[in-house]
Design an enzyme around this catalytic site. Structure first.
Site, PDB file in Angstrom:
ATOM      1  N   MET A   1       0.849  -1.189   0.000  1.00  0.00           N
ATOM      2  CA  MET A   1       0.000   0.000   0.000  1.00  0.00           C
ATOM      3  C   MET A   1       0.892   1.250   0.000  1.00  0.00           C
ATOM      4  SD  MET A   1      -3.443  -0.963   2.028  1.00  0.00           S
ATOM      5  CE  MET A   1      -2.881  -0.613   3.672  1.00  0.00           C
TER       6      MET A   1
ATOM      7  N   HIS B   1       9.244  -3.495   3.449  1.00  0.00           N
ATOM      8  CA  HIS B   1       8.882  -3.718   2.046  1.00  0.00           C
ATOM      9  C   HIS B   1      10.132  -4.011   1.211  1.00  0.00           C
ATOM     10  CE1 HIS B   1       5.600  -0.792   3.305  1.00  0.00           C
ATOM     11  NE2 HIS B   1       4.903  -1.841   2.917  1.00  0.00           N
TER      12      HIS B   1
ATOM     13  N   GLN C   1      -2.670 -12.226   7.938  1.00  0.00           N
ATOM     14  CA  GLN C   1      -2.873 -11.972   6.504  1.00  0.00           C
ATOM     15  C   GLN C   1      -2.188 -13.050   5.665  1.00  0.00           C
ATOM     16  OE1 GLN C   1      -2.841  -7.992   4.417  1.00  0.00           O
ATOM     17  NE2 GLN C   1      -0.722  -8.553   4.012  1.00  0.00           N
TER      18      GLN C   1
HETATM   19  O1  PAF Z   1      -0.218  -5.823   3.538  1.00  0.00           O
HETATM   20  C1  PAF Z   1      -0.642  -4.897   2.826  1.00  0.00           C
HETATM   21  O2  PAF Z   1       0.025  -3.860   2.628  1.00  0.00           O
HETATM   22  C2  PAF Z   1      -2.014  -5.034   2.173  1.00  0.00           C
HETATM   23  O3  PAF Z   1      -2.906  -5.683   3.016  1.00  0.00           O
HETATM   24  C3  PAF Z   1      -1.961  -5.706   0.785  1.00  0.00           C
HETATM   25  C4  PAF Z   1      -1.493  -7.129   0.876  1.00  0.00           C
HETATM   26  C5  PAF Z   1      -1.040  -4.915  -0.126  1.00  0.00           C
HETATM   27  C6  PAF Z   1      -3.361  -5.714   0.170  1.00  0.00           C
HETATM   28  O4  PAF Z   1      -3.870  -4.440  -0.003  1.00  0.00           O
END
Ligand code: PAF
Length: 283
Positions: free
Chosen positions: A31, A38, A155
């Protein structure tokens, strides 16, 4: 030379070409407001794949009505510089309209218990939004591998389950949590912390680490572990606990006592941001 696309059709065109040339394709869904967490996913993707696609999209369907969609931090220019430095091939940064047309009406959901607890319990519809957007991204990019961080432990579990249940042809690679030197798990939401709260927030990683040490020394009582963490967090001025839980590390199911590998997961508001963190303990 890295290229950025906002249109699904444009990205598809270049990726079709790459695939025809036999290139393996990876996706790092984000995001934006990229940090070292990241970047570690991008680095892993870069090692194993010919092509690295980073998607940058603040997905509205995974935010609840009272959450921080509007204020979620964004800095596309800086993100692009970081991606280029790391050798990313393509950025995909669609508009909300490109992803969700006005008559958009299709969502991916699960009946598995996996989404009922932890973040799923307090963020109604959150995982439905995540599953839906990740499905769309998989269909747009058609990656061989997709990379996710373990800070969002639930997630990762939800996405792995979805990929398995729906037979997506993609390998999910989950990567270690990246922490600041003092232990704070990296998160785009850390930018909301004041200086004082930034220090307070250290209680999260510290209490998880200490709980792990206690389990490794032989503690098997789940309540004692949870209460020990709650006690430490309650001493911090701006903390409001959403959950602290010890669950089966594989299934995320409840356990009676700590007699198998567990994940200790927590979500706590420290001032404005709701921060999550977790630690795995192999017993
Ligand atoms: O982890 C995230 O940043 C979000 O949940 C994702 C996987 C990009 C989905 O929008």
């Amino acid at each position: 030379m890295m290229q950025s696309f906002a249109k699904i059709s444009d990205l598809r065109k270049v990726l079709k070409n790459e695939r025809m040339n036999g290139k393996s394709i990876s996706l790092v869904p984000t995001m934006g407001f990229l940090h070292e967490g990241h970047m570690s996913l991008i680095k892993e993707a870069r090692k194993k794949n010919d092509i690295v696609v980073v998607s940058i999209f603040v997905n509205p369907t995974q935010f609840g009505p009272n959450e921080d969609l509007e204020t979620y931090p964004r800095d596309l220019e800086k993100d692009s510089i970081l991606c280029e430095k790391e050798g990313v091939d393509y950025i995909f940064n669609p508009t909300v309209n490109e992803m969700y047309l006005d008559d958009y009406a299709t969502f991916v959901d699960t009946t598995s218990n996996i989404t009922n607890r932890l973040c799923g319990a307090s963020r109604d519809g959150h995982f439905r939004g995540v599953m839906s957007v990740v499905t769309k991204l998989f269909n747009i990019v058609n990656p061989d591998r997709a990379y996710f961080g373990r800070k969002d432990y639930q997630q990762v579990a939800v996405i792995k389950k979805m990929v398995n249940d729906l037979s997506f042809n993609v390998e999910i690679v989950d990567c270690e949590i990246v922490r600041e030197e003092d232990g704070l798990a990296l998160s785009s939401r850390n930018t909301y912390l004041t200086k004082e709260q930034r220090i307070d927030a250290l209680v999260l990683s510290r209490s998880l680490k200490e709980a792990k040490e206690e389990i490794l020394k032989g503690e098997r009582n789940k309540e004692k572990i949870v209460n020990g963490i709650l006690d430490k967090i309650s001493k911090v001025t701006y903390s409001i606990v959403d959950y602290v839980e010890v669950l089966d590390a594989k299934t995320l199911e409840d356990i009676e006592e700590i007699n198998r590998d567990v994940v200790i997961a927590l979500a706590v508001n420290i001032g404005k941001p709701r921060l999550i963190d977790n630690i795995i303990v192999e017993v």
